[in-house]
Design an enzyme around this catalytic site. Structure first.
Site, PDB file in Angstrom:
ATOM      1  NE  ARG A  46      -2.947   0.418   3.306  1.00 39.74           N
ATOM      2  CZ  ARG A  46      -2.341   0.725   4.468  1.00 39.74           C
ATOM      3  NH1 ARG A  46      -1.733   1.892   4.608  1.00 39.74           N
ATOM      4  NH2 ARG A  46      -2.358  -0.124   5.475  1.00 39.74           N
ATOM      5  CE  LYS A 195     -12.215   7.665 -18.476  1.00 42.37           C
ATOM      6  NZ  LYS A 195     -13.277   6.713 -18.320  1.00 42.37           N
TER       7      LYS A 195
HETATM    8  C1  LIG Z   1     -12.059  13.804 -17.357  1.00 41.57           C
HETATM    9  C2  LIG Z   1     -12.272  12.639 -16.424  1.00 41.57           C
HETATM   10  N1  LIG Z   1     -11.751  12.676 -15.185  1.00 41.57           N
HETATM   11  C3  LIG Z   1     -11.927  11.651 -14.320  1.00 41.57           C
HETATM   12  C4  LIG Z   1     -12.672  10.524 -14.672  1.00 41.57           C
HETATM   13  C5  LIG Z   1     -12.836   9.403 -13.693  1.00 41.57           C
HETATM   14  O1  LIG Z   1     -12.022   8.323 -14.038  1.00 41.57           O
HETATM   15  P1  LIG Z   1     -12.319   6.780 -13.731  1.00 41.57           P
HETATM   16  O2  LIG Z   1     -13.498   6.391 -14.532  1.00 41.57           O
HETATM   17  O3  LIG Z   1     -11.035   6.108 -14.122  1.00 41.57           O
HETATM   18  O4  LIG Z   1     -12.576   6.676 -12.261  1.00 41.57           O
HETATM   19  C6  LIG Z   1     -13.220  10.448 -15.942  1.00 41.57           C
HETATM   20  C7  LIG Z   1     -14.011   9.265 -16.346  1.00 41.57           C
HETATM   21  O5  LIG Z   1     -14.618   9.201 -17.388  1.00 41.57           O
HETATM   22  C8  LIG Z   1     -13.021  11.534 -16.851  1.00 41.57           C
HETATM   23  O6  LIG Z   1     -13.546  11.515 -18.099  1.00 41.57           O
END
Ligand SMILES: Cc1ncc(COP(=O)(O)O)c(C=O)c1O
Length: 377
Positions: A46, A195
């Site tokens: 962790r 992403k």
């Molecule tokens: C711009 C943005 N920030 C944060 C997140 C959150 O990420 P996660 O889905 O990996 O928790 C997303 C999710 O789509 C996003 O598009």
């Protein structure tokens, strides 16, 4: 070293003992101490794990910060950053942020006494007016999700520092390949690594990078104390995905430009939101702070009845939430990613029942266009 060489070499030959080209996956929860009061540098996964450490150092280097932190999702990364603030603190946040960021501020951090004012981050005076004596940070996404508005990172960071606030940028859409907010004055960068950084729709992860040591130590403390860390297998997947970041981002950018241009000519499409279009209001700022426009675009269809039709008829495009993977995805923000934003705010922002969002993948652009053409027909 140029960025594309740097990124191709992330995690290369990190194990001196064996010379393994690829970073090993240290699938262990804990580490044997050499003796009382001694440590190999790793005590418990962790706190730190060797595979995660390679990843964290790589992203810190790519974003040009002092330290990186890998979390179990983008939302864990957002929460980790927000947890450095305390009851009574106030934040100024971009109004068309990712719905999950809105939800956690509105429904979770508000319960702990952290208040938020949501603003149009493309309007600097609106941000300035929202600052109170209790404000501690300005959090923006640029381009925004899903309306692709552009915030001027240099000006927002300067405003934040004038008031002794942190400037936090969610850099998920552009990645450090196109935009490096810390170099423009921001203090913290956040990513949903789910992403573009990982790029293959196969892992959930979040990244935080800090520009200076003091903030980095605060985030390190929260990461270890709250424990939403990225596991070794997922850290390795992210390292693997990042190696092709430069190639993928160039292709996403090229494809999105072509698809956006084609959509502007379609009779059933009313408006196209893409910062690479010549009439996009934020294009000049975008070009002053980023080297590309990215692979995300949104568009409105002339009639809400077309939305279910398009979502049912697409074949190459997948009707799915998320973005940034090699496969093109289509999303209906009002009912999916932004459903938690109250309807009056959504309507005011333009996240309407006619709005569709595209994460343009790396397929042949003509295949994407053909699929959209038959779906809109
Ligand atoms: C711009 C943005 N920030 C944060 C997140 C959150 O990420 P996660 O889905 O990996 O928790 C997303 C999710 O789509 C996003 O598009």
């Amino acid at each position: 070293m140029e960025f594309c060489s740097k990124v191709a070499h992330v995690g290369l030959c990190t194990d001196a003992k064996t010379g393994a080209i690829s970073t090993p996956i240290y699938q262990t929860a804990t580490f044997r101490h050499p003796g009382l009061g001694q440590s190999t540098g790793f005590d418990y996964s962790r706190t730190q794990n060797p595979t995660r450490k390679v990843l964290e150092e790589a992203v810190a280097d790519l974003e040009n910060g002092v330290a990186g932190f890998a979390f179990s999702s983008g939302m864990a990364a957002v929460s980790g950053v927000l947890m450095i603030y305390s009851s009574g603190d106030h934040l100024v946040v971009v109004e068309d942020c990712y719905g999950g960021t809105y939800r956690i501020l509105d429904k979770v951090f508000a319960r702990f006494g952290i208040t938020t004012t949501f603003v149009d981050s493309s309007a600097l005076d609106e941000i300035a007016q929202a600052i109170t004596p209790h404000t501690r940070a300005i959090l923006v996404e640029t381009p925004t999700n899903p309306l692709m508005k552009i915030a001027d990172i240099r000006q927002i960071a300067a405003l934040a520092h004038q008031h002794k606030l942190h400037c936090i940028v969610d850099n998920t859409f552009l990645t450090p390949y196109f935009q490096r907010p810390l170099e423009l004055g921001a203090d913290i960068v956040i990513h949903s690594g789910t992403k573009y950084l990982s790029g293959h729709n196969d892992v959930l992860c979040g990244i935080v990078v800090a520009r200076e040591a003091e903030l980095a130590e605060k985030i390190r403390f929260i990461q270890n104390a709250t424990g939403a860390v990225l596991g070794p297998q997922d850290s390795w997947l992210l390292l693997r995905g990042m190696k092709t970041l430069a190639l993928r981002m160039d292709r996403h950018n090229q494809n999105a430009g072509q698809v956006a241009q084609w959509l502007t000519t379609h009779p059933k499409v009313k408006q196209v939101y893409y910062p690479g279009l010549s009439d996009h209001p934020g294009r000049t700022i975008q070009e002053s702070q980023a080297s590309g426009y990215g692979g995300m675009l949104s568009f409105t269809v002339a009639d809400a009845a077309l939305v279910p039709q398009v979502l049912a008829k697409v074949k190459l495009l997948q009707f799915a939430e998320s973005l940034g993977g090699v496969e093109s995805l289509i999303t209906f923000p009002a009912a999916q990613t932004h459903a938690d934003i109250p309807v009056d705010i959504r309507t005011r922002l333009g996240i309407s029942d006619c709005l569709l969002r595209l994460s343009v993948g790396i397929e042949h652009p003509q295949d994407i266009i053909k699929d959209l053409e038959q779906a809109l027909d």
